[in-house]
Design a protein around this motif. Structure first.
Motif, PDB file in Angstrom:
ATOM      1  N   TYR A 104     -30.606  28.549  69.006  1.00 49.45           N
ATOM      2  CA  TYR A 104     -30.384  28.003  70.347  1.00 49.45           C
ATOM      3  C   TYR A 104     -31.634  28.153  71.198  1.00 49.45           C
ATOM      4  O   TYR A 104     -32.290  29.203  71.167  1.00 49.45           O
ATOM      5  N   LYS A 105     -31.941  27.115  71.962  1.00 51.04           N
ATOM      6  CA  LYS A 105     -33.105  27.121  72.835  1.00 51.04           C
ATOM      7  C   LYS A 105     -33.044  28.290  73.823  1.00 51.04           C
ATOM      8  O   LYS A 105     -34.064  28.902  74.135  1.00 51.04           O
ATOM      9  N   GLN A 106     -31.850  28.624  74.302  1.00 50.87           N
ATOM     10  CA  GLN A 106     -31.690  29.714  75.268  1.00 50.87           C
ATOM     11  C   GLN A 106     -31.825  31.092  74.635  1.00 50.87           C
ATOM     12  O   GLN A 106     -31.945  32.080  75.342  1.00 50.87           O
ATOM     13  N   ASN A 107     -31.819  31.173  73.328  1.00 47.84           N
ATOM     14  CA  ASN A 107     -31.942  32.451  72.629  1.00 47.84           C
ATOM     15  C   ASN A 107     -33.428  32.744  72.410  1.00 47.84           C
ATOM     16  O   ASN A 107     -33.938  32.726  71.307  1.00 47.84           O
ATOM     17  N   THR A 108     -34.121  33.037  73.504  1.00 39.18           N
ATOM     18  CA  THR A 108     -35.577  33.177  73.451  1.00 39.18           C
ATOM     19  C   THR A 108     -36.022  34.364  72.595  1.00 39.18           C
ATOM     20  O   THR A 108     -37.060  34.293  71.947  1.00 39.18           O
ATOM     21  N   ALA A 109     -35.259  35.438  72.579  1.00 37.49           N
ATOM     22  CA  ALA A 109     -35.656  36.599  71.772  1.00 37.49           C
ATOM     23  C   ALA A 109     -35.680  36.236  70.290  1.00 37.49           C
ATOM     24  O   ALA A 109     -36.640  36.566  69.574  1.00 37.49           O
ATOM     25  N   SER A 120     -42.198  27.740  62.366  1.00 38.85           N
ATOM     26  CA  SER A 120     -42.750  26.832  63.365  1.00 38.85           C
ATOM     27  C   SER A 120     -41.653  25.902  63.858  1.00 38.85           C
ATOM     28  O   SER A 120     -40.732  25.560  63.110  1.00 38.85           O
ATOM     29  N   LEU A 121     -41.798  25.469  65.091  1.00 36.26           N
ATOM     30  CA  LEU A 121     -40.843  24.532  65.685  1.00 36.26           C
ATOM     31  C   LEU A 121     -41.020  23.157  65.048  1.00 36.26           C
ATOM     32  O   LEU A 121     -42.134  22.642  64.959  1.00 36.26           O
ATOM     33  N   VAL A 122     -39.907  22.579  64.594  1.00 42.49           N
ATOM     34  CA  VAL A 122     -39.928  21.253  63.981  1.00 42.49           C
ATOM     35  C   VAL A 122     -39.393  20.209  64.953  1.00 42.49           C
ATOM     36  O   VAL A 122     -39.998  19.167  65.165  1.00 42.49           O
ATOM     37  N   LYS A 123     -38.221  20.499  65.555  1.00 42.40           N
ATOM     38  CA  LYS A 123     -37.622  19.538  66.485  1.00 42.40           C
ATOM     39  C   LYS A 123     -36.587  20.235  67.351  1.00 42.40           C
ATOM     40  O   LYS A 123     -36.153  21.354  67.069  1.00 42.40           O
ATOM     41  N   GLU A 124     -36.188  19.539  68.384  1.00 37.18           N
ATOM     42  CA  GLU A 124     -35.114  19.999  69.270  1.00 37.18           C
ATOM     43  C   GLU A 124     -33.975  19.004  69.164  1.00 37.18           C
ATOM     44  O   GLU A 124     -34.201  17.798  69.085  1.00 37.18           O
ATOM     45  N   GLN A 125     -32.752  19.521  69.135  1.00 35.11           N
ATOM     46  CA  GLN A 125     -31.563  18.677  69.077  1.00 35.11           C
ATOM     47  C   GLN A 125     -30.418  19.377  69.794  1.00 35.11           C
ATOM     48  O   GLN A 125     -30.578  20.489  70.265  1.00 35.11           O
ATOM     49  N   ILE A 126     -29.280  18.723  69.840  1.00 36.38           N
ATOM     50  CA  ILE A 126     -28.083  19.298  70.445  1.00 36.38           C
ATOM     51  C   ILE A 126     -27.177  19.814  69.333  1.00 36.38           C
ATOM     52  O   ILE A 126     -26.883  19.096  68.375  1.00 36.38           O
ATOM     53  N   ASP A 127     -26.738  21.060  69.462  1.00 37.61           N
ATOM     54  CA  ASP A 127     -25.800  21.625  68.493  1.00 37.61           C
ATOM     55  C   ASP A 127     -24.456  20.918  68.663  1.00 37.61           C
ATOM     56  O   ASP A 127     -23.894  20.902  69.762  1.00 37.61           O
ATOM     57  N   HIS A 129     -21.520  21.733  67.747  1.00 38.91           N
ATOM     58  CA  HIS A 129     -20.370  22.614  67.966  1.00 38.91           C
ATOM     59  C   HIS A 129     -20.246  23.080  69.417  1.00 38.91           C
ATOM     60  O   HIS A 129     -19.135  23.252  69.909  1.00 38.91           O
ATOM     61  N   THR A 130     -21.389  23.280  70.073  1.00 35.07           N
ATOM     62  CA  THR A 130     -21.362  23.813  71.442  1.00 35.07           C
ATOM     63  C   THR A 130     -21.902  22.838  72.475  1.00 35.07           C
ATOM     64  O   THR A 130     -21.702  23.053  73.668  1.00 35.07           O
ATOM     65  N   GLY A 131     -22.624  21.817  72.036  1.00 36.25           N
ATOM     66  CA  GLY A 131     -23.245  20.885  72.970  1.00 36.25           C
ATOM     67  C   GLY A 131     -24.504  21.437  73.622  1.00 36.25           C
ATOM     68  O   GLY A 131     -25.038  20.833  74.554  1.00 36.25           O
ATOM     69  N   LEU A 132     -25.009  22.560  73.123  1.00 35.58           N
ATOM     70  CA  LEU A 132     -26.194  23.194  73.695  1.00 35.58           C
ATOM     71  C   LEU A 132     -27.451  22.818  72.916  1.00 35.58           C
ATOM     72  O   LEU A 132     -27.395  22.580  71.709  1.00 35.58           O
ATOM     73  N   PRO A 133     -28.607  22.792  73.601  1.00 41.14           N
ATOM     74  CA  PRO A 133     -29.852  22.474  72.900  1.00 41.14           C
ATOM     75  C   PRO A 133     -30.245  23.593  71.933  1.00 41.14           C
ATOM     76  O   PRO A 133     -30.076  24.778  72.223  1.00 41.14           O
ATOM     77  N   GLU A 134     -30.753  23.165  70.774  1.00 42.87           N
ATOM     78  CA  GLU A 134     -31.210  24.119  69.786  1.00 42.87           C
ATOM     79  C   GLU A 134     -32.494  23.587  69.145  1.00 42.87           C
ATOM     80  O   GLU A 134     -32.805  22.394  69.239  1.00 42.87           O
ATOM     81  N   TYR A 135     -33.206  24.501  68.509  1.00 41.88           N
ATOM     82  CA  TYR A 135     -34.412  24.147  67.777  1.00 41.88           C
ATOM     83  C   TYR A 135     -34.155  24.223  66.269  1.00 41.88           C
ATOM     84  O   TYR A 135     -33.419  25.100  65.824  1.00 41.88           O
ATOM     85  N   THR A 136     -34.800  23.353  65.533  1.00 36.86           N
ATOM     86  CA  THR A 136     -34.931  23.509  64.096  1.00 36.86           C
ATOM     87  C   THR A 136     -36.316  24.060  63.844  1.00 36.86           C
ATOM     88  O   THR A 136     -37.296  23.569  64.415  1.00 36.86           O
ATOM     89  N   MET A 137     -36.378  25.115  63.032  1.00 36.80           N
ATOM     90  CA  MET A 137     -37.652  25.750  62.710  1.00 36.80           C
ATOM     91  C   MET A 137     -37.808  25.775  61.202  1.00 36.80           C
ATOM     92  O   MET A 137     -36.819  25.747  60.478  1.00 36.80           O
ATOM     93  N   SER A 138     -39.061  25.878  60.744  1.00 36.40           N
ATOM     94  CA  SER A 138     -39.325  25.865  59.315  1.00 36.40           C
ATOM     95  C   SER A 138     -40.554  26.706  58.979  1.00 36.40           C
ATOM     96  O   SER A 138     -41.452  26.856  59.802  1.00 36.40           O
TER      97      SER A 138
END
Length: 141
Positions: A104-109, A120-127, A129-138
């Motif tokens: 989740y984008k808000q889970n900065t820690a 590394s950050l690949v993309k941002e999308q909406i989860d 299940h929750t409708g919240l922004p999240e990152y895909t990392m690889s």
């Protein structure tokens, strides 16, 4: 010690997942996490490749792989900050040459932790299940 998940680990793994999810995601209502426990038990855990971190005979963390995707990685709150997560990530890297995960984008820690572990950050999308922004990392970039 990291070892393969066994069916006898289920309740401990679920308790770790629930407690750590609520702590790490204070921007999501705890009721959401409680509503997902049965899916974790009956769908996600049985269909994933899961490893547990056992310390002094007690499971204190785990991660689950779905192909190359880390579908879950959690450490019980009292054991966080002691290197368990780093060891779980290192073990996952031994299992797959490329790893992905979502955070989740808000889970900065956690986001910062994953960056420190070579993701590394690949993309941002909406989860979905929750409708919240999240990152895909690889690790494979």
């Amino acid at each position: 010690m990291i070892r393969a998940y066994q069916s006898g680990d289920t309740e401990t793994v679920l308790a770790i997942w629930l407690a750590a999810s609520i702590k790490a995601h204070d921007f999501v209502a705890p009721s959401f996490w409680h509503s997902q426990v049965d899916k974790m038990r009956t769908q996600y855990l049985p269909n994933a490749e899961t490893y547990v971190f056992q310390q002094e005979g007690k499971v204190v963390g785990f991660y689950s792989l779905d192909d190359k995707h880390i579908a879950a990685i959690f450490v019980e709150p009292n054991s966080q900050g002691l290197g368990v997560g780093k060891q779980l990530i290192a073990h996952a890297k031994q299992q797959r040459s490329v790893l992905t995960l979502s955070v989740y984008k808000q889970n900065t820690a956690s986001y910062q932790f994953y960056l420190s572990q070579g993701f590394s950050l690949v993309k941002e999308q909406i989860d979905p299940h929750t409708g919240l922004p999240e990152y895909t990392m690889s690790t494979g970039i």
